[in-house]
Design an enzyme around this catalytic site. Structure first.
Site, PDB file in Angstrom:
ATOM      1  N   ASP A  55      10.461   8.432  10.819  1.00 55.19           N
ATOM      2  CA  ASP A  55       9.194   8.262  10.090  1.00 55.19           C
ATOM      3  C   ASP A  55       8.978   9.523   9.270  1.00 55.19           C
ATOM      4  O   ASP A  55       9.835   9.889   8.472  1.00 55.19           O
ATOM      5  CB  ASP A  55       8.077   7.956  11.095  1.00 55.19           C
ATOM      6  CG  ASP A  55       6.827   7.428  10.415  1.00 55.19           C
ATOM      7  OD1 ASP A  55       6.573   7.799   9.258  1.00 55.19           O
ATOM      8  OD2 ASP A  55       6.077   6.652  11.032  1.00 55.19           O
ATOM      9  N   ARG A  84       0.851  -1.195   0.000  1.00 51.70           N
ATOM     10  CA  ARG A  84       0.000   0.000   0.000  1.00 51.70           C
ATOM     11  C   ARG A  84       0.883   1.239   0.000  1.00 51.70           C
ATOM     12  O   ARG A  84       2.038   1.194   0.397  1.00 51.70           O
ATOM     13  CB  ARG A  84      -0.918   0.033   1.220  1.00 51.70           C
ATOM     14  CG  ARG A  84      -0.203   0.228   2.549  1.00 51.70           C
ATOM     15  CD  ARG A  84      -1.163   0.727   3.619  1.00 51.70           C
ATOM     16  NE  ARG A  84      -0.591   0.760   4.949  1.00 51.70           N
ATOM     17  CZ  ARG A  84       0.172   1.747   5.429  1.00 51.70           C
ATOM     18  NH1 ARG A  84       0.479   2.772   4.669  1.00 51.70           N
ATOM     19  NH2 ARG A  84       0.637   1.708   6.661  1.00 51.70           N
TER      20      ARG A  84
HETATM   21 ZN    ZN Z   1       5.076   7.685   8.064  1.00 46.10          ZN
END
Ligand code: ZN
Length: 290
Positions: free
Chosen positions: A196, A97
């Site tokens: 992230d 995804r």
């Molecule tokens: Zn992320």
């Protein structure tokens, strides 16, 4: 610096915050819950728009509205109605995804994929052209495609594959949009999570949400040095972006993905949206050239 709680929520994977300087609102998503949300800082209201597919990230369009990376598709989305129009089907496989995405200075949409089942090397970073001429793979063999940013002078592109714990710098050509000459800009210390989502400030420093690391850190990408650390009451810190009238407020998303019952109990605020006032300003997000 103390993070202020804005929206108390059990987002599974709160992600993708993007500040709309025209509307003075924050868009963000909860990926597995298939939600796009819009937070209004003046009223505290957080509007929730359920979608049919998982939304990895959204970006703003020059003409208004959103472009979204949804499962394997790139779509134009009208937040008011939830209507989604597919521009490109980039990947058509159930085990991958789209994850994080952003527009580049040219106005094309850069979006990366990842395995849904934890396989390494199955992701790709793509660029989807805003003029309708198609899309292309930029970086293949990625683990978990995540944060992106362009330097204030638009000559450097920063990118991370979270599983490597590294943020890379590339030369970015503003005419062609091509990247080249990869080098390591930041190495996140062991025990401080994985890089992230991240954003960049007007001084060219990176603000990095550290998944599993309970924190957002500001780094100098020229030296790799850590300059600032903001601790959060949530282990999985997923992304951040500057917002507010003066772009000097850092909005931070968090997650509860794969949490045990014990973790949920110990982290009552995990999944919520937070904000920190900063001493530096961010830059407005680039928009999709449609
Ligand atoms: Zn992320």
């Amino acid at each position: 610096m103390q993070a202020e709680l804005l929206v108390k929520m059990r987002a599974v994977t709160g992600e993708g915050p993007v500040w709309d300087e025209r509307e003075q609102v924050l868009y963000w998503v909860d990926i597995p819950s298939k939600l796009i949300m819009r937070y209004h800082p003046h009223t505290g209201e957080n509007q929730v728009r359920p979608m049919d597919k998982m939304v990895g990230a959204v970006a703003l369009c020059r003409s208004g509205g959103l472009v979204a990376a949804m499962e394997g598709d790139i779509c134009r989305v009208d937040f008011e109605t939830g209507a989604a129009q597919t521009l490109y089907t980039v990947e058509d496989r159930a085990d991958n995804r789209f994850n994080d995405a952003k527009c580049d200075p040219r106005g094309d949409f850069w979006a990366g994929t990842m395995s849904r089942v934890g396989k390494r090397g199955q992701g790709t970073l793509y660029r989807a052209f805003a003029d309708g001429s198609g899309y292309e793979a930029i970086i293949p063999g990625v683990g978990v495609s995540n944060g992106m940013a362009w330097s204030p002078d638009e000559r450097t592109f920063y990118y991370t594959d979270t599983v490597t714990r590294e943020i890379w710098a590339y030369d970015y050509d503003g005419i062609t949009g091509k990247i080249d000459n990869r080098r390591v800009a930041v190495r996140v210390a062991a025990g401080e999570g994985g890089p992230d989502g991240f954003t960049i400030d007007a001084e060219g420093m990176l603000w990095v949400a550290q998944w599993g690391g309970w924190r957002v850190c500001r780094y100098n990408p020229a030296t790799g040095e850590k300059l600032v650390e903001i601790m959060l009451p949530a282990q999985c810190v997923s992304c951040c972006v500057f917002g507010g009238e003066n772009l000097d407020e850092l909005y931070i998303t968090t997650a509860t993905e794969n949490f045990t019952a014990e973790q949920l109990e110990q982290q009552p605020l995990a999944g919520s949206l937070f904000r920190v006032k900063t001493h530096v300003r961010g830059l407005p997000s680039y928009r999709f050239a449609q």
